[in-house]
Design a protein around this motif. Structure first.
Motif, PDB file in Angstrom:
ATOM      1  N   THR A 189     -10.369 -11.745 -17.680  1.00  0.00           N
ATOM      2  CA  THR A 189     -10.783 -12.411 -16.456  1.00  0.00           C
ATOM      3  C   THR A 189      -9.771 -13.447 -15.996  1.00  0.00           C
ATOM      4  O   THR A 189     -10.083 -14.271 -15.180  1.00  0.00           O
ATOM      5  CB  THR A 189     -12.124 -13.129 -16.658  1.00  0.00           C
ATOM      6  N   ARG A 190      -8.606 -13.387 -16.549  1.00  0.00           N
ATOM      7  CA  ARG A 190      -7.669 -14.424 -16.118  1.00  0.00           C
ATOM      8  C   ARG A 190      -7.207 -14.157 -14.691  1.00  0.00           C
ATOM      9  O   ARG A 190      -7.248 -13.057 -14.193  1.00  0.00           O
ATOM     10  CB  ARG A 190      -6.463 -14.462 -17.038  1.00  0.00           C
ATOM     11  N   GLY A 191      -6.764 -15.182 -14.051  1.00  0.00           N
ATOM     12  CA  GLY A 191      -6.223 -14.988 -12.728  1.00  0.00           C
ATOM     13  C   GLY A 191      -5.646 -16.285 -12.261  1.00  0.00           C
ATOM     14  O   GLY A 191      -6.165 -17.352 -12.562  1.00  0.00           O
ATOM     15  N   GLY A 192      -4.566 -16.206 -11.559  1.00  0.00           N
ATOM     16  CA  GLY A 192      -3.973 -17.424 -11.027  1.00  0.00           C
ATOM     17  C   GLY A 192      -4.719 -17.830  -9.797  1.00  0.00           C
ATOM     18  O   GLY A 192      -5.618 -17.141  -9.332  1.00  0.00           O
ATOM     19  N   ASN A 193      -4.351 -18.949  -9.272  1.00  0.00           N
ATOM     20  CA  ASN A 193      -5.018 -19.409  -8.069  1.00  0.00           C
ATOM     21  C   ASN A 193      -4.360 -18.866  -6.833  1.00  0.00           C
ATOM     22  O   ASN A 193      -4.974 -18.631  -5.831  1.00  0.00           O
ATOM     23  CB  ASN A 193      -5.002 -20.918  -8.012  1.00  0.00           C
ATOM     24  N   PRO A 283     -11.163 -29.536 -12.920  1.00  0.00           N
ATOM     25  CA  PRO A 283     -10.564 -29.091 -11.665  1.00  0.00           C
ATOM     26  C   PRO A 283     -11.624 -28.722 -10.638  1.00  0.00           C
ATOM     27  O   PRO A 283     -11.823 -27.568 -10.336  1.00  0.00           O
ATOM     28  CB  PRO A 283      -9.742 -27.877 -12.083  1.00  0.00           C
ATOM     29  N   PHE A 284     -12.324 -29.694 -10.161  1.00  0.00           N
ATOM     30  CA  PHE A 284     -13.316 -29.414  -9.124  1.00  0.00           C
ATOM     31  C   PHE A 284     -12.811 -30.028  -7.827  1.00  0.00           C
ATOM     32  O   PHE A 284     -12.686 -31.235  -7.719  1.00  0.00           O
ATOM     33  CB  PHE A 284     -14.654 -30.022  -9.531  1.00  0.00           C
ATOM     34  N   ILE A 409     -16.035 -23.355  -3.157  1.00  0.00           N
ATOM     35  CA  ILE A 409     -16.305 -24.239  -4.295  1.00  0.00           C
ATOM     36  C   ILE A 409     -15.566 -23.741  -5.526  1.00  0.00           C
ATOM     37  O   ILE A 409     -15.137 -24.510  -6.365  1.00  0.00           O
ATOM     38  CB  ILE A 409     -17.823 -24.294  -4.568  1.00  0.00           C
ATOM     39  N   ASN A 412     -10.616 -23.080  -7.558  1.00  0.00           N
ATOM     40  CA  ASN A 412      -9.723 -23.169  -8.709  1.00  0.00           C
ATOM     41  C   ASN A 412     -10.159 -22.287  -9.862  1.00  0.00           C
ATOM     42  O   ASN A 412      -9.545 -22.284 -10.911  1.00  0.00           O
ATOM     43  CB  ASN A 412      -9.662 -24.616  -9.202  1.00  0.00           C
ATOM     44  N   VAL A 413     -11.245 -21.587  -9.684  1.00  0.00           N
ATOM     45  CA  VAL A 413     -11.813 -20.858 -10.805  1.00  0.00           C
ATOM     46  C   VAL A 413     -11.439 -19.383 -10.772  1.00  0.00           C
ATOM     47  O   VAL A 413     -11.017 -18.812 -11.766  1.00  0.00           O
ATOM     48  CB  VAL A 413     -13.342 -21.031 -10.827  1.00  0.00           C
ATOM     49  N   THR A 414     -11.571 -18.777  -9.621  1.00  0.00           N
ATOM     50  CA  THR A 414     -11.354 -17.334  -9.560  1.00  0.00           C
ATOM     51  C   THR A 414     -10.756 -16.942  -8.218  1.00  0.00           C
ATOM     52  O   THR A 414     -11.095 -17.530  -7.194  1.00  0.00           O
ATOM     53  CB  THR A 414     -12.681 -16.577  -9.785  1.00  0.00           C
TER      54      THR A 414
END
Lengths: 654, 362
Positions: A189-193, A283-284, A409, A412-414
């Protein structure tokens, strides 16, 4: 008609629209507006005079029993959510207090047994370290929540105390630097921003795990051993000293921090990466999110005026004059829309300048503005009265706002957050780069969807639909039918529904998310099937109902087949576009595919959906030949087949 | 027939006329099925807020994710202190690594989700915390690591208490209370109570300006009713609608396990707000030139009033929250009474305005 004369028509209608709007703002209206402003100003003034500024919405929601000579009294008094009361143990039991902070010994009314429940429903939280104070909370969810809030308040109070300490080493014995590093987790599930800065980042982290620890020169005075920092130059574009560079995600906008009132201060300071343990934060992107939300506010007012002007044309046949003029319908609509679009652009640009966004923010919010205008236009074409229009406007605002805001929202997560153009704004405000692929991925559905909605609306911008009081569903069918030509157009129409299907499915998933997972998964599969079946067959039904197509079985099968084919092509096209636009999104999915896929199964996987879509669309089309009830029955059958297929595919993969 | 009873009968007749108009308004709404749409929107808002709360909690609060634990690698000079600070944590467990390189190998292989690289410098401990980039876990890892680091900070401060002028207060224990418990009461509940009020006012504007616009007010005036009565009837329908909706949502919330206290007071508050907003709506639609400017003026005006009111102690949103969460004080109840008084005054002003406006000029 030449292109130039068409432009001239559009321009003239736009000018009429503006002059109409400005004359309606007469003196009385202005006076009423001024009166409202005065009242609002008076209320604010009274509030300020009373010495309250920017009250928190959580003001005094937890009641804490505490003596005013307690060392914790200031903590409770300073925190907005906590309100100090007389300490009285019985009130804790009767529910008049949520938390009790009292001396541990026997003193007057308060007697506490430590470490354990005393059997009367009050939960003892225990003594506070070496001090002589103990804490108890009410045996309710509110009681534990109050304790959590109290804990955070004590932490904040200590932080403020320590800030005043002259001995810095003793006050801040620990300093932290937070950094992020991509991790290839086993689930894939990794992924850059962002799609384009990743490459650089990957490079520099590879060398980190080498044994270069502790031997590089430490330029910054505030650094200890930063062995893994040795190669971080070049990761980011705006950096000078190598101290905080590795922290790509967390760049605060300097001009953001000093905005915001007392309440927002705490929230807006999110995203720090260095300092004492209290100062770092996850990181919100709160501050950027708040600023991004500002972009949506003027839209609501613009669509209110816009919907009004469109519906105005339809009342008392006012629009007839323009309709009989030798001007194309599309141009009339374009002319009437232009001033509102320009207003939106001006508002967006102004806000962008105000919050420190750039051209990207404007380019990202523009499709959102278009979507607002397009859906309001269609709504105003369907609505029968201003009351109905008001509901349409509110619906449009609520749906579009949640649709663009909620994914942002998770910026930074997905990378999936990029389904909302607002994510682009958040990214820009955070100082991240956005690739062209990301921009297209985020905005294309909005551009396309807006264009389709406008086309639908223009289709019914004609006398027989504008001035009649048809029910909304019938008007909707009319609008679709107005866009159909021959059987081939059915396939195109199916393909064009893809953005809406996409949006509908996402909303369904979000809405069903709260249910338990055993129910959610099958339900989502069925709902997705239903949405796609409706998308593939509603225009066939519209075409048959208006006698555009005949009711023979042969025609129905042909239309169904074409519709399924069109939908399939649209779906595949979208999938390809995603692979090209956002490679890292597909990376995760690819790891899910089973390893030994033979060419035969690949073919089956490719053709499976095609067969499915054509078959189910044909089933619905057969039902559409008859009356509405038969159409519903057939569509239900098609949905079941589709859902069964979905279920089979999902269980084959899991 | 006495004079008294004649007056009374006249009153009764007028009242029934108002009720007739009110009933007609409600019938139109239900025929257009717009009220269904309104309910759907509000349900959607409520559902989405629930989604957000659940999402936020699972992002920040590992307790809600069953069986979740974070493995952390600890390395460097101050490993012992760091591990001691981790001993109290439920979710984060640390393992010591001999070298930074080994710790990062473990991180890259996914065996640990965080690396604490510690060192001593000038009597302080420096920690370089590495968290996974851009994954669902990031927020959780950082939030939990922060907890541990703060525990370390507290331990270190206690050791150095002698050189501090003020000793920090001891921290109460963490009993896993929901940090978003108040969200439902301070954000969602005011939204559900006041959104119907806003919509009601908006429909009142439409209802009056549309009659003016289409010229149907002329027809109504043929009936023996005054403009005030017409406005009364329309306003009545809208005022009644909002508190009922609000109460429905509150009932739904309590069915979902959210305890709602002071139901009667909340009803009074919703009614007062509804009267004020509808009065503003009526006033604006009688004064403004056409529907468009009236609608714009109304929405901007009401939002402005609401924002301004939040500067007052006992703002509507805070009052609703305090009532529902059962933390109301005397001043909270006084605020509700105050709103009822304001509502009565606003209704009076709106009716006075309706009496003064010449229907022929509309």
């Amino acid at each position: 008609m030449s292109f130039r004369s068409r432009l001239r028509h559009i321009w003239r209608i736009a000018r009429w629209e503006v002059s109409l709007g400005s004359t309606s703002l007469d003196r009385r209206t202005l006076l009423a507006g001024v009166a409202l402003l005065l009242v609002a100003g008076g209320i604010v003034g009274a509030g300020l005079a009373l010495g309250v500024e920017g009250l928190s919405p959580t003001q005094d929601i937890y009641r804490v029993g505490i003596d005013d000579d307690s060392p914790y009294y200031d903590v409770v008094a300073d925190d907005a959510a906590l309100s100090p009361r007389e300490p009285d143990r019985e009130k804790l039991e009767t529910g008049e207090l949520d938390l009790l902070v009292a001396p541990a010994g026997n003193s007057g009314t308060v007697s506490l047994t430590l470490d354990g429940n005393d059997g009367e429903g009050v939960v003892e939280a225990g003594r506070l370290g070496q001090s002589t104070v103990s804490v108890a909370h009410a045996p309710t969810e509110k009681g534990t929540a109050a304790l959590t809030t109290f804990r955070a308040a004590v932490q904040g109070y200590n932080d403020r105390l320590m800030a005043l300490e002259p001995n810095e080493t003793a006050a801040y014995p620990v300093s932290v630097r937070l950094q992020y590093r991509p991790q290839s987790s086993p689930t894939g599930t990794r992924g850059g921003n962002s799609s384009d800065t990743d490459a650089g980042r990957d490079d520099d982290t590879e060398t980190e795990s080498g044994d270069g620890a502790n031997d590089d020169e430490n330029g910054g005075s505030n650094e200890g051993s930063d062995g893994d920092q040795s190669t971080d130059d070049g990761t980011s574009d705006e950096s000078t000293d190598d101290a905080n560079l590795d922290v790509d995600d967390e760049r605060d906008d300097p001009d953001v921090d000093d905005e915001g009132g007392s309440f927002l201060d705490g929230l807006l300071s999110g995203g720090n990466s260095q300092g004492s343990p209290a100062e770092i934060s996850p990181p919100f992107p709160f501050s950027s999110l708040v600023l991004a939300f500002v972009f949506l506010v003027p839209m609501n007012f613009i669509i209110q005026a816009y919907g009004g002007t469109i519906l105005n044309e339809r009342i008392n046949r006012r629009g007839e004059l323009l309709l009989v003029a030798p001007i194309r319908r599309l141009d009339i609509v374009a002319g009437k829309t232009l001033p509102y679009l320009l207003a939106a652009v001006v508002a967006i640009t102004g806000i962008s300048l105000g919050v420190g966004g750039g051209l990207l923010s404007v380019a990202a919010v523009l499709p959102i503005a278009l979507a607002f205008l397009a859906s309001t236009f269609v709504g105003a074409m369907f609505a029968r009265s201003f009351k109905e229009l008001t509901f349409v406007t509110v619906t449009v605002s609520v749906f579009l706002t949640t649709y663009v805001f909620v994914p942002a929202i998770f910026t930074n997560v997905t990378p999936i957050a990029l389904i909302s153009p607002l994510t682009l704004v958040v990214m820009e405000l955070q100082g991240e780069a956005v690739g062209l692929g990301g921009y297209v991925f985020a905005t294309a559905p909005f551009f396309l969807g807006s264009a389709i909605l406008f086309l639908l609306g223009v289709g019914v911008y004609r006398e027989e639909d504008m001035f009649t009081q048809k029910a909304v569903p019938l008007k909707f069918l009319d609008a679709i039918d107005a866009r159909l030509r021959g059987p081939k157009s059915v396939a195109i129409a199916s393909a064009l529904t893809i953005p809406f299907v996409f949006i509908g499915e996402l909303l369904a998933i979000a809405a069903l998310y709260v249910l338990p997972i055993e129910i959610t998964v099958p339900l989502i599969l069925v709902v997705i099937a239903a949405i796609e079946e409706v998308a593939k067959s509603i225009h066939i039904y519209a075409g048959i109902e208006s006698d555009r197509f005949d009711r023979s079985i042969k025609t129905a099968l042909l239309l169904g087949g074409l519709s399924g084919l069109g939908f399939f092509v649209g779906e595949k096209f979208t999938a390809i576009a995603q692979i090209v636009g956002l490679p890292e999104l597909v990376l995760g999915q690819a790891t899910l595919t089973p390893a030994g896929v033979t060419p035969a199964t690949t073919l089956a996987l490719f053709l499976g959906p095609l067969v499915l879509h054509t078959v189910t669309a044909a089933v619905s089309a057969l039902g559409a030949r008859k009356e509405f009830r038969w159409y519903l029955v057939a569509m239900l059958a098609a949905t079941l087949v589709h859902a069964a297929y979905n279920f089979a595919v999902v269980s084959a993969y899991v | 027939m006495s004079e008294q009873s004649a007056v009374e009968r006249l009153r009764a007749r007028l009242r029934s006329q108002r009720l007739t108009i009110a009933k007609r308004e409600l019938q139109v709404l239900s025929r257009e099925k717009t009220i269904v749409l309104a309910l759907v929107i509000q349900l959607f808002v409520a559902g989405f807020s629930g989604f957000l709360v659940v999402g936020l909690v699972s992002l920040y609060d590992p307790g809600s994710v069953e069986g979740y634990g974070i493995e952390a690698a600890v390395t460097g000079e101050a490993s012992d202190e760091m591990l001691a600070a981790m001993a109290d944590s439920d979710t984060l467990s640390g393992t010591e690594y001999n070298s930074t390189a080994a710790a990062f190998v473990a991180f890259d292989e996914g065996r640990t989700q965080a690396v604490f690289d510690t060192s001593r410098r000038d009597g302080t401990i420096e920690v370089i915390l590495t968290a996974p980039e851009g994954s669902i876990e990031t927020t959780l890892v950082v939030a939990e690591s922060q907890e541990v680091l703060r525990a370390l900070e507290r331990q270190q401060r206690t050791e150095r208490a002698a050189s501090l002028e003020v000793v920090p207060l001891d921290l109460p224990p963490d009993r896993g209370g929901n940090p978003y418990f108040d969200f439902t009461y301070t954000v969602l509940l005011p939204l559900l109570v006041f959104l119907p009020v806003f919509i009601s006012g908006s429909i009142a504007v439409d209802s009056i300006t549309e009659e003016v616009d289409r010229g149907t007010l002329e027809l109504l005036r043929v009936a023996p009713v005054s403009l005030t009565q017409i406005v009364d009837g329309k306003a009545l329908a809208m005022i009644a609608l909002a508190p009922l909706q609000a109460m429905t949502w509150l009932a739904l919330l309590s069915l979902n396990g959210v305890g709602i206290a002071n139901g009667a007071w909340l009803f009074a508050l919703a009614t007062a707000a509804s009267v004020v907003v509808v009065a503003v709506a009526v006033g604006i639609s009688l004064v403004a030139a056409d529907r468009r400017s009236a609608q714009l003026l109304f929405s901007v005006g009401v939002l402005l009033l609401f924002a301004a009111a939040s500067f007052l102690p006992g703002s509507p949103a805070n009052t609703a929250a305090l009532l529902a969460i059962d933390s109301a004080t005397r001043s909270t109840y006084a605020a509700v009474v105050g709103y009822l008084v304001v509502a009565a005054a606003a209704a009076g002003v709106a009716r006075w305005l309706a009496g003064r406006v010449d229907p022929n000029e509309l």
